[in-house]
Design a protein around this motif. Structure first.
Motif, PDB file in Angstrom:
ATOM      1  N   UNK A   5    -111.731  76.950   1.220  1.00  0.00           N
ATOM      2  CA  UNK A   5    -110.837  76.963   0.080  1.00  0.00           C
ATOM      3  C   UNK A   5    -111.366  77.945  -0.959  1.00  0.00           C
ATOM      4  N   UNK A   6    -110.645  78.073  -2.038  1.00  0.00           N
ATOM      5  CA  UNK A   6    -111.119  78.823  -3.194  1.00  0.00           C
ATOM      6  C   UNK A   6    -111.059  77.890  -4.402  1.00  0.00           C
ATOM      7  N   UNK A   7    -111.930  78.146  -5.350  1.00  0.00           N
ATOM      8  CA  UNK A   7    -111.931  77.337  -6.562  1.00  0.00           C
ATOM      9  C   UNK A   7    -110.665  77.608  -7.359  1.00  0.00           C
ATOM     10  N   UNK A  12    -114.003  74.383 -14.494  1.00  0.00           N
ATOM     11  CA  UNK A  12    -114.122  72.974 -14.106  1.00  0.00           C
ATOM     12  C   UNK A  12    -114.421  72.113 -15.331  1.00  0.00           C
ATOM     13  N   UNK A  13    -114.064  70.839 -15.226  1.00  0.00           N
ATOM     14  CA  UNK A  13    -114.392  69.896 -16.293  1.00  0.00           C
ATOM     15  C   UNK A  13    -115.898  69.661 -16.323  1.00  0.00           C
ATOM     16  N   UNK A  14    -116.504  69.476 -15.133  1.00  0.00           N
ATOM     17  CA  UNK A  14    -117.962  69.417 -15.002  1.00  0.00           C
ATOM     18  C   UNK A  14    -118.362  70.113 -13.709  1.00  0.00           C
ATOM     19  N   UNK A  75    -118.046  71.021  -8.128  1.00  0.00           N
ATOM     20  CA  UNK A  75    -117.187  71.296  -9.283  1.00  0.00           C
ATOM     21  C   UNK A  75    -116.028  70.317  -9.310  1.00  0.00           C
ATOM     22  N   UNK A  76    -115.766  69.763 -10.488  1.00  0.00           N
ATOM     23  CA  UNK A  76    -114.741  68.740 -10.690  1.00  0.00           C
ATOM     24  C   UNK A  76    -113.654  69.312 -11.595  1.00  0.00           C
ATOM     25  N   UNK A  77    -112.433  69.379 -11.090  1.00  0.00           N
ATOM     26  CA  UNK A  77    -111.288  69.910 -11.827  1.00  0.00           C
ATOM     27  C   UNK A  77    -110.337  68.760 -12.129  1.00  0.00           C
ATOM     28  N   UNK A  78    -109.890  68.672 -13.374  1.00  0.00           N
ATOM     29  CA  UNK A  78    -109.073  67.535 -13.790  1.00  0.00           C
ATOM     30  C   UNK A  78    -107.757  67.999 -14.409  1.00  0.00           C
ATOM     31  N   UNK A  93    -109.831  66.865  -8.641  1.00  0.00           N
ATOM     32  CA  UNK A  93    -110.084  67.555  -7.377  1.00  0.00           C
ATOM     33  C   UNK A  93    -111.539  68.007  -7.401  1.00  0.00           C
ATOM     34  N   UNK A  94    -112.214  67.840  -6.261  1.00  0.00           N
ATOM     35  CA  UNK A  94    -113.632  68.165  -6.184  1.00  0.00           C
ATOM     36  C   UNK A  94    -113.849  69.209  -5.091  1.00  0.00           C
ATOM     37  N   UNK A  95    -114.528  70.282  -5.463  1.00  0.00           N
ATOM     38  CA  UNK A  95    -114.854  71.359  -4.540  1.00  0.00           C
ATOM     39  C   UNK A  95    -116.360  71.547  -4.514  1.00  0.00           C
ATOM     40  N   UNK A  96    -116.883  72.013  -3.375  1.00  0.00           N
ATOM     41  CA  UNK A  96    -118.292  72.400  -3.319  1.00  0.00           C
ATOM     42  C   UNK A  96    -118.386  73.861  -2.930  1.00  0.00           C
TER      43      UNK A  96
END
Length: 132
Positions: A5-7, A12-14, A75-78, A93-96
């Motif tokens: 995936x891509x960010x 990100x929120x955190x 990375x946590x996106x809200x 959504x959480x990505x690494x």
């Protein structure tokens, strides 16, 4: 094999690094650690929207799509997806990002949580009226 995936194209929120103390003996990050981080990330926009204290009242959905490993950058996106009289529902959504030699980005988790604004007495309170 995980999907690459891509960010998202926003901050990100955190963002945190997964550490050995967050993992089991085989090197996979504990689901409970991730759930706690998702709750923290989701509470940030809820607190901002509510302009004060909120409490988690529901984990509406939580899907573990891929494992997280020690050393992954998480990375946590809200996004606020619903508001009520006292409640705020947030999608997370959480990505690494992993393997710096051959960079890979993987969406690992999706969750939806609901928070309720509370006053000093810890009882529900109305959300502030937004101008619009």
């Amino acid at each position: 094999m995980p999907d690459t995936d891509t960010l998202p194209a926003r901050e990100p929120t955190i963002r945190v690094a997964a550490m050995p103390s967050d993992a089991n003996y085989t090197g996979d990050i504990f689901g409970g650690w991730l759930m706690g981080q998702v709750d923290i990330a989701g509470s940030i926009p809820a607190v901002q929207y509510a302009r004060g204290r909120v409490v988690t009242v529901a984990v509406n959905s939580f899907v573990f799509k891929q494992p997280i490993f020690v050393g992954d950058i998480v990375s946590f996106y809200t996004a606020i997806i619903k508001t009520g009289h006292t409640s705020v529902t947030v999608a997370v959504e959480v990505f690494v990002q992993r393997n710096p030699a051959k960079p890979e980005c993987v969406k690992v988790t999706e969750a939806t949580l609901t928070y309720v604004a509370v006053g000093e007495d810890r009882k529900p309170r109305a959300l502030p009226q937004t101008e619009g």
